[in-house]
Design an enzyme around this catalytic site. Structure first.
Site, PDB file in Angstrom:
ATOM      1  N   GLU A  60      -7.092  -1.864   3.652  1.00 32.27           N
ATOM      2  CA  GLU A  60      -7.555  -2.292   2.326  1.00 32.27           C
ATOM      3  C   GLU A  60      -6.408  -3.060   1.693  1.00 32.27           C
ATOM      4  O   GLU A  60      -5.344  -2.496   1.424  1.00 32.27           O
ATOM      5  CB  GLU A  60      -7.965  -1.121   1.446  1.00 32.27           C
ATOM      6  CG  GLU A  60      -8.545  -1.606   0.128  1.00 32.27           C
ATOM      7  CD  GLU A  60      -9.035  -0.495  -0.766  1.00 32.27           C
ATOM      8  OE1 GLU A  60      -8.411  -0.286  -1.828  1.00 32.27           O
ATOM      9  OE2 GLU A  60     -10.034   0.158  -0.414  1.00 32.27           O
ATOM     10  N   LEU A  61      -6.669  -4.344   1.413  1.00 29.97           N
ATOM     11  CA  LEU A  61      -5.586  -5.256   1.053  1.00 29.97           C
ATOM     12  C   LEU A  61      -5.764  -5.784  -0.370  1.00 29.97           C
ATOM     13  O   LEU A  61      -6.323  -5.120  -1.219  1.00 29.97           O
ATOM     14  CB  LEU A  61      -5.516  -6.375   2.092  1.00 29.97           C
ATOM     15  CG  LEU A  61      -5.433  -5.884   3.552  1.00 29.97           C
ATOM     16  CD1 LEU A  61      -5.449  -7.044   4.525  1.00 29.97           C
ATOM     17  CD2 LEU A  61      -4.214  -5.002   3.755  1.00 29.97           C
ATOM     18  N   CYS A  63      -5.772  -2.056  -6.904  1.00 28.95           N
ATOM     19  CA  CYS A  63      -6.296  -3.096  -6.027  1.00 28.95           C
ATOM     20  C   CYS A  63      -7.667  -3.584  -6.474  1.00 28.95           C
ATOM     21  O   CYS A  63      -8.032  -4.727  -6.210  1.00 28.95           O
ATOM     22  CB  CYS A  63      -6.346  -2.596  -4.591  1.00 28.95           C
ATOM     23  SG  CYS A  63      -7.248  -1.053  -4.367  1.00 28.95           S
ATOM     24  N   GLY A  75      -2.401  -1.856   1.046  1.00 28.65           N
ATOM     25  CA  GLY A  75      -1.275  -2.597   0.501  1.00 28.65           C
ATOM     26  C   GLY A  75      -1.571  -4.078   0.435  1.00 28.65           C
ATOM     27  O   GLY A  75      -2.736  -4.490   0.359  1.00 28.65           O
ATOM     28  N   SER A  76      -0.559  -4.884   0.493  1.00 28.55           N
ATOM     29  CA  SER A  76      -0.711  -6.321   0.314  1.00 28.55           C
ATOM     30  C   SER A  76      -1.320  -6.972   1.547  1.00 28.55           C
ATOM     31  O   SER A  76      -1.197  -6.473   2.671  1.00 28.55           O
ATOM     32  CB  SER A  76       0.644  -6.961   0.012  1.00 28.55           C
ATOM     33  OG  SER A  76       1.459  -6.953   1.177  1.00 28.55           O
ATOM     34  N   GLU A  93      -2.605 -12.764  -6.522  1.00 28.41           N
ATOM     35  CA  GLU A  93      -2.718 -11.473  -7.184  1.00 28.41           C
ATOM     36  C   GLU A  93      -1.443 -11.188  -7.969  1.00 28.41           C
ATOM     37  O   GLU A  93      -0.343 -11.196  -7.428  1.00 28.41           O
ATOM     38  CB  GLU A  93      -2.943 -10.385  -6.140  1.00 28.41           C
ATOM     39  CG  GLU A  93      -3.190  -9.008  -6.719  1.00 28.41           C
ATOM     40  CD  GLU A  93      -3.462  -7.974  -5.643  1.00 28.41           C
ATOM     41  OE1 GLU A  93      -4.268  -7.052  -5.887  1.00 28.41           O
ATOM     42  OE2 GLU A  93      -2.876  -8.091  -4.542  1.00 28.41           O
ATOM     43  N   LYS A 140       3.274   7.948   6.208  1.00 30.49           N
ATOM     44  CA  LYS A 140       4.462   7.282   5.695  1.00 30.49           C
ATOM     45  C   LYS A 140       4.147   6.851   4.268  1.00 30.49           C
ATOM     46  O   LYS A 140       3.554   5.804   4.031  1.00 30.49           O
ATOM     47  CB  LYS A 140       4.803   6.060   6.562  1.00 30.49           C
ATOM     48  CG  LYS A 140       6.306   5.687   6.583  1.00 30.49           C
ATOM     49  CD  LYS A 140       6.875   5.306   5.238  1.00 30.49           C
ATOM     50  CE  LYS A 140       6.419   3.933   4.805  1.00 30.49           C
ATOM     51  NZ  LYS A 140       7.054   3.529   3.502  1.00 30.49           N
ATOM     52  N   PRO A 141       4.505   7.684   3.259  1.00 30.54           N
ATOM     53  CA  PRO A 141       4.243   7.276   1.876  1.00 30.54           C
ATOM     54  C   PRO A 141       5.192   6.167   1.452  1.00 30.54           C
ATOM     55  O   PRO A 141       6.218   5.909   2.102  1.00 30.54           O
ATOM     56  CB  PRO A 141       4.507   8.565   1.079  1.00 30.54           C
ATOM     57  CG  PRO A 141       5.504   9.311   1.905  1.00 30.54           C
ATOM     58  CD  PRO A 141       5.198   8.979   3.340  1.00 30.54           C
ATOM     59  N   TRP A 184       2.462   2.591  -3.317  1.00 32.63           N
ATOM     60  CA  TRP A 184       3.029   3.354  -4.421  1.00 32.63           C
ATOM     61  C   TRP A 184       2.110   3.455  -5.632  1.00 32.63           C
ATOM     62  O   TRP A 184       2.297   4.314  -6.488  1.00 32.63           O
ATOM     63  CB  TRP A 184       4.350   2.723  -4.880  1.00 32.63           C
ATOM     64  CG  TRP A 184       4.306   1.236  -5.056  1.00 32.63           C
ATOM     65  CD1 TRP A 184       4.779   0.310  -4.178  1.00 32.63           C
ATOM     66  CD2 TRP A 184       3.753   0.479  -6.157  1.00 32.63           C
ATOM     67  NE1 TRP A 184       4.557  -0.972  -4.658  1.00 32.63           N
ATOM     68  CE2 TRP A 184       3.940  -0.889  -5.878  1.00 32.63           C
ATOM     69  CE3 TRP A 184       3.138   0.834  -7.351  1.00 32.63           C
ATOM     70  CZ2 TRP A 184       3.512  -1.898  -6.732  1.00 32.63           C
ATOM     71  CZ3 TRP A 184       2.709  -0.160  -8.215  1.00 32.63           C
ATOM     72  CH2 TRP A 184       2.893  -1.510  -7.907  1.00 32.63           C
ATOM     73  N   ASN A 185       1.105   2.578  -5.734  1.00 31.82           N
ATOM     74  CA  ASN A 185       0.380   2.497  -7.011  1.00 31.82           C
ATOM     75  C   ASN A 185      -0.543   3.681  -7.258  1.00 31.82           C
ATOM     76  O   ASN A 185      -0.754   4.086  -8.395  1.00 31.82           O
ATOM     77  CB  ASN A 185      -0.405   1.181  -7.090  1.00 31.82           C
ATOM     78  CG  ASN A 185      -1.406   1.019  -5.973  1.00 31.82           C
ATOM     79  OD1 ASN A 185      -1.151   1.383  -4.822  1.00 31.82           O
ATOM     80  ND2 ASN A 185      -2.555   0.440  -6.290  1.00 31.82           N
TER      81      ASN A 185
END
Length: 525
Positions: free
Chosen positions: A262-263, A296, A240-241, A394, A189-190, A165-166
């Site tokens: 990408e985490l 991120c 995401g996370s 984080e 899938k947003p 979402w960011n």
């Protein structure tokens, strides 16, 4: 049936009809449940979006798969034309996109503008480079003159993208662009918090000439739709996370589907003693507080050489204290809102835990509900113990810990003292020294004398994380080759021995002597 927003709740450039149209772009059954979408500036739901089901995911992937070969058959030139038209449409419709991103995320307009520029630049970069990056290549064969080898780059098929979402424009569509140019179709899938930015952008792609079925969108809960998507697509891209990334990697491994992830990050900034302090303060603020820290590659750890610590820390804290958040749909607001109540609670918990562990809050450290329900004041912590949550996890909010270091070596050691390795920043008056330091920092991207933009906007260079910050790279040749299958085609022009019985004694001796000679002939190596 989804409830549409009241015109009075929307920025002036958006209408209820827009959302009605965007809802129609979702692959969802007619009797699908609806999910409220909340505007962070107010905390109120402004619209409802359809909730796709696992069956809807199956339909979306099947439709995308049926469209993929026709899209790939168009060739690079035709696919490039679509991306070039899309590039112009994004820039022409930027004000509507900016309003929509602010409505869904609560971010400041300047932060939203970075997304528009990034997607336009990504389109332009790959439109001008992808034909060369994916051109068939001649490679050396097994034996000089007697065999050849060529490598072809075929599309993998259907690429599934699970976006956060960011950055709902950049991270939903930025990976889709090279995937499409490589000849793949896409199912996106947003994030459930930000479906409409993605849908509006898909509409622009279709307006630019992309076949409708080549880009499908399913909306709803990731825990419900993630596994059905991974089970059916040919490649998965996730941002995401780290916790969720591990689950996606495990599922992708189970399905033998390749993926890029990408985490999370706990990114450092190092301020060397040779900096111009005023410039360093500006760069550090950009590194730490862009998008209210919900980036991120933003920084949460600030290491300042002790020779300039007193001056830098004083000016930095004063400058952060002057960052006034706002809700205007206009440029000039330095800090926007957090995305949700749960994100606000996470930031609050990290700061309160830091206080409980004896840290000092130099500025900030409080909710700014006088501005909006999810705003948090930009915060600077000092004297933060290593066992505090904010020291190792984080935060993903406008919170940074600042501490002095005595040397470059100590800065590097502390920068690397984390499970993450996504991004780092070095501020220095000596670029050569900074580059040498960068080689010792365990991070996928490192910006020198800039918070993050020079790395993010370097579309010809790979971008991604080390350690727990992910797998694979976006941007550059790596960012498009990942969406292909490499196919090697080797051709024999005759072997120097019988392929069934093998060589004779004489042929074996000649071949061995030839191989020894081959090592000394430069153009044959």
């Amino acid at each position: 049936m989804p409830e549409l927003p009241d015109a009075g709740s929307l920025p002036a450039r958006l209408t209820p009809r827009d959302f009605d149209h965007w809802n129609d772009l979702v692959t969802a059954s007619d009797d699908a449940a609806d999910r409220e979408v909340v505007a962070p500036y107010t905390g109120d739901a402004f619209c409802t979006a359809p909730e796709s089901t696992p069956d809807d995911v199956a339909t979306a992937v099947a439709d995308a798969d049926a469209a993929q070969s026709r899209w790939a058959d168009r060739g690079f030139d035709a696919r490039t034309d679509v991306l070039e038209r899309f590039h112009d449409l994004v820039l022409d419709r930027r004000e509507e996109l900016l309003d929509l991103m602010q409505l869904e995320t609560g971010k400041a307009r300047g932060d939203a503008y970075e997304e528009v520029m990034d997607v336009a630049m990504t389109s332009r970069y790959y439109a001008t480079r992808v034909a060369d990056q994916l051109a068939s290549e001649r490679r050396r064969g097994a034996l000089p003159l007697l065999s050849t080898a060529r490598v072809h780059y075929d599309p993998v098929g259907v690429v599934g993208i699970i976006a956060p979402w960011n950055y709902p424009l950049t991270l939903a569509v930025g990976d889709a662009l090279p995937a499409l140019l490589a000849g793949n179709s896409v199912v996106l899938k947003p994030a459930e918090e930000t479906p409409y930015t993605a849908l509006a952008t898909v509409e622009l792609l279709r307006e630019a000439g992309l076949p409708h079925d080549a880009f499908q969108v399913v909306t709803g809960d990731g825990a419900t739709l993630g596994d059905p998507l991974i089970e059916r697509v040919d490649y998965v891209s996730f941002t995401g996370s780290t916790a969720v990334g591990r689950k996606i990697a495990a599922k992708a491994g189970e399905e033998l589907v390749d993926c890029s992830l990408e985490l999370g990050g706990k990114n450092p900034v190092y301020v060397r003693p040779d900096v111009d302090v005023d410039t360093a303060v500006d760069r550090a603020i950009g590194a730490c507080y862009t998008n209210a820290g919900q980036l991120c590659i933003s920084a949460e750890r600030l290491y300042v050489h002790e020779d300039v610590y007193d001056e830098f820390s004083r000016r930095f804290v004063d400058a952060v204290a002057d960052l006034e958040p706002g809700t205007e749909y206009a440029y000039g607001v330095p800090v926007g809102s957090l995305i949700s109540e749960s994100q606000l609670e996470r930031v609050e918990a990290h700061v309160e835990d830091a206080r409980d562990h004896g840290a000092t809050v130099e500025t900030g450290g409080r909710v700014r509900d006088d501005v909006g329900p999810y705003f948090y004041a930009p915060t600077v912590l000092t004297d933060l113990p290593r066992d505090a949550t904010a020291a190792c996890e984080e935060t993903f909010g406008p919170v940074v810990n600042m501490e002095p270091v005595a040397s470059d070596a100590e800065a590097v050691r502390k920068a690397n003292d984390t499970d993450y390795g996504l991004h780092a920043c070095i501020l220095s008056g000596d670029v050569d020294v900074a580059r040498a330091i960068a080689r010792d920092i365990d991070a996928g991207t490192i910006s020198i004398n800039d918070g993050y933009v020079t790395s993010w906007a370097a579309h010809d260079a790979p971008m991604g994380g080390m350690k727990d910050s992910g797998l694979g790279r976006r941007h550059g040749e790596d960012g498009v080759v990942r969406f292909t299958e490499k196919k090697a085609v080797s051709t024999s022009r005759g072997l120097p021995f019988d392929p069934v019985t093998g060589p004779t004694d004489l042929e074996a001796k000649v071949l061995a002597a030839g191989l020894k000679l081959w090592r000394h002939v430069p153009f044959l190596r």
